[in-house]
Motif scaffolding. Structure first.
Motif, PDB file in Angstrom:
ATOM      1  N   ASP A  30      72.749 -20.589  55.822  1.00 14.77           N
ATOM      2  CA  ASP A  30      71.448 -20.079  56.255  1.00 14.77           C
ATOM      3  C   ASP A  30      71.544 -19.474  57.650  1.00 14.77           C
ATOM      4  OD1 ASP A  30      70.209 -20.856  53.894  1.00 14.77           O
ATOM      5  OD2 ASP A  30      69.339 -22.683  54.745  1.00 14.77           O
ATOM      6  N   GLY A  31      72.286 -20.127  58.536  1.00  9.54           N
ATOM      7  CA  GLY A  31      72.462 -19.601  59.890  1.00  9.54           C
ATOM      8  C   GLY A  31      73.143 -18.254  59.872  1.00  9.54           C
ATOM      9  N   ALA A  32      74.188 -18.125  59.078  1.00  9.11           N
ATOM     10  CA  ALA A  32      74.895 -16.840  58.968  1.00  9.11           C
ATOM     11  C   ALA A  32      73.987 -15.774  58.371  1.00  9.11           C
ATOM     12  CB  ALA A  32      76.155 -17.007  58.121  1.00  9.11           C
ATOM     13  N   ASP A  33      73.167 -16.152  57.398  1.00  7.80           N
ATOM     14  CA  ASP A  33      72.226 -15.195  56.791  1.00  7.80           C
ATOM     15  C   ASP A  33      71.205 -14.705  57.819  1.00  7.80           C
ATOM     16  OD1 ASP A  33      73.520 -15.468  54.360  1.00  7.80           O
ATOM     17  OD2 ASP A  33      71.979 -16.791  53.487  1.00  7.80           O
ATOM     18  N   ALA A  34      70.694 -15.609  58.655  1.00 12.35           N
ATOM     19  CA  ALA A  34      69.722 -15.228  59.683  1.00 12.35           C
ATOM     20  C   ALA A  34      70.339 -14.259  60.684  1.00 12.35           C
ATOM     21  CB  ALA A  34      69.190 -16.469  60.397  1.00 12.35           C
ATOM     22  N   VAL A  35      71.555 -14.541  61.091  1.00 11.96           N
ATOM     23  CA  VAL A  35      72.236 -13.667  62.051  1.00 11.96           C
ATOM     24  C   VAL A  35      72.533 -12.314  61.414  1.00 11.96           C
ATOM     25  CG1 VAL A  35      74.333 -13.360  63.435  1.00 11.96           C
ATOM     26  CG2 VAL A  35      73.156 -15.577  63.405  1.00 11.96           C
ATOM     27  N   ARG A  36      72.992 -12.309  60.186  1.00 18.41           N
ATOM     28  CA  ARG A  36      73.296 -11.054  59.491  1.00 18.41           C
ATOM     29  C   ARG A  36      72.027 -10.186  59.387  1.00 18.41           C
ATOM     30  NH1 ARG A  36      74.577 -13.025  55.047  1.00 18.41           N
ATOM     31  NH2 ARG A  36      76.651 -13.643  55.692  1.00 18.41           N
ATOM     32  N   ALA A  37      70.915 -10.797  58.996  1.00 26.87           N
ATOM     33  CA  ALA A  37      69.659 -10.047  58.879  1.00 26.87           C
ATOM     34  C   ALA A  37      69.206  -9.515  60.240  1.00 26.87           C
ATOM     35  CB  ALA A  37      68.580 -10.927  58.255  1.00 26.87           C
ATOM     36  N   THR A  38      69.404 -10.301  61.269  1.00 28.32           N
ATOM     37  CA  THR A  38      69.028  -9.881  62.622  1.00 28.32           C
ATOM     38  C   THR A  38      69.867  -8.690  63.078  1.00 28.32           C
ATOM     39  OG1 THR A  38      68.330 -12.108  63.203  1.00 28.32           O
ATOM     40  CG2 THR A  38      68.895 -10.626  65.029  1.00 28.32           C
ATOM     41  N   LEU A  39      71.153  -8.766  62.854  1.00 28.25           N
ATOM     42  CA  LEU A  39      72.031  -7.671  63.282  1.00 28.25           C
ATOM     43  C   LEU A  39      71.827  -6.426  62.415  1.00 28.25           C
ATOM     44  CD1 LEU A  39      75.206  -9.697  64.235  1.00 28.25           C
ATOM     45  CD2 LEU A  39      73.472  -8.709  65.766  1.00 28.25           C
ATOM     46  N   ASP A  40      71.469  -6.599  61.158  1.00 28.01           N
ATOM     47  CA  ASP A  40      71.110  -5.445  60.317  1.00 28.01           C
ATOM     48  C   ASP A  40      69.874  -4.753  60.885  1.00 28.01           C
ATOM     49  OD1 ASP A  40      73.222  -5.951  58.600  1.00 28.01           O
ATOM     50  OD2 ASP A  40      71.957  -6.820  57.011  1.00 28.01           O
ATOM     51  N   TYR A  41      68.879  -5.553  61.270  1.00 30.05           N
ATOM     52  CA  TYR A  41      67.679  -5.007  61.906  1.00 30.05           C
ATOM     53  C   TYR A  41      68.052  -4.231  63.165  1.00 30.05           C
ATOM     54  CZ  TYR A  41      64.011  -5.250  65.452  1.00 30.05           C
ATOM     55  OH  TYR A  41      63.159  -4.955  66.480  1.00 30.05           O
ATOM     56  N   ALA A  42      68.898  -4.843  64.002  1.00 32.37           N
ATOM     57  CA  ALA A  42      69.284  -4.192  65.256  1.00 32.37           C
ATOM     58  C   ALA A  42      70.013  -2.880  64.992  1.00 32.37           C
ATOM     59  CB  ALA A  42      70.154  -5.130  66.097  1.00 32.37           C
ATOM     60  N   TRP A  43      70.892  -2.864  64.016  1.00 32.70           N
ATOM     61  CA  TRP A  43      71.640  -1.649  63.698  1.00 32.70           C
ATOM     62  C   TRP A  43      70.699  -0.549  63.211  1.00 32.70           C
ATOM     63  CZ3 TRP A  43      75.360   1.270  64.805  1.00 32.70           C
ATOM     64  CH2 TRP A  43      75.762   2.303  63.957  1.00 32.70           C
ATOM     65  N   GLU A  44      69.784  -0.912  62.316  1.00 28.16           N
ATOM     66  CA  GLU A  44      68.855   0.080  61.759  1.00 28.16           C
ATOM     67  C   GLU A  44      67.952   0.690  62.825  1.00 28.16           C
ATOM     68  OE1 GLU A  44      66.803  -1.955  58.623  1.00 28.16           O
ATOM     69  OE2 GLU A  44      68.654  -2.263  57.489  1.00 28.16           O
TER      70      GLU A  44
END
Length: 140
Positions: A30-44
């Motif tokens: 879950d922690g990795a999923d939260a970070v991945r979603a956050t960094l996807d947001y930042a990239w977009e």
């Protein structure tokens, strides 16, 4: 072509974001999923974020959002973390988690959250007053 600024941002922050998210959530996945979603947001939204007053604060807010979404299904496996977030405003709770439970210096926690150092110090002071039992045990 990858943006070198974004790559540097990720390199610097992913490990600390991951430690924070894993401390707040029931599983490392879950922690990795939260970070991945956050960094996807930042990239977009990278170009837009670069024009904001505090890129770090905006991305930190997104990380908090992602963690809140996942924690509603399964909160932290650590009872102390749950108690801190139930008993304190979010910025104070984040300050305690980052500085006292994860061992970041106050300045480093402030930089990560996109805040000034006195804001983190104030959050820690609020925590000491609101949760004196943790302060007495040296957890705050």
């Amino acid at each position: 072509m990858p943006d070198l600024g974004f790559a540097a941002f990720v390199e610097r922050n992913r490990p600390r974001y991951t430690r924070y998210a894993q401390a707040r959530l029931a599983s490392d996945t879950d922690g990795a999923d939260a970070v991945r979603a956050t960094l996807d947001y930042a990239w977009e939204d990278w170009d837009w974020l670069l024009g904001q007053p505090s890129l770090a604060a905006d991305v930190w807010d997104e990380l908090r959002y992602q963690v809140r979404c996942l924690s509603s299904a399964a909160p932290s496996r650590e009872g102390e973390v749950v108690a801190i977030y139930r008993g304190l405003p979010e910025t104070s709770a984040d300050s305690v988690l980052l500085c006292h439970l994860l061992g970041l210096a106050v300045g480093e926690a402030a930089e990560l959250m996109g805040l000034e150092t006195p804001a983190v110090q104030a959050g820690l002071a609020v925590a000491c007053r609101a949760l004196p039992h943790l302060a007495e045990r040296g957890r705050i």
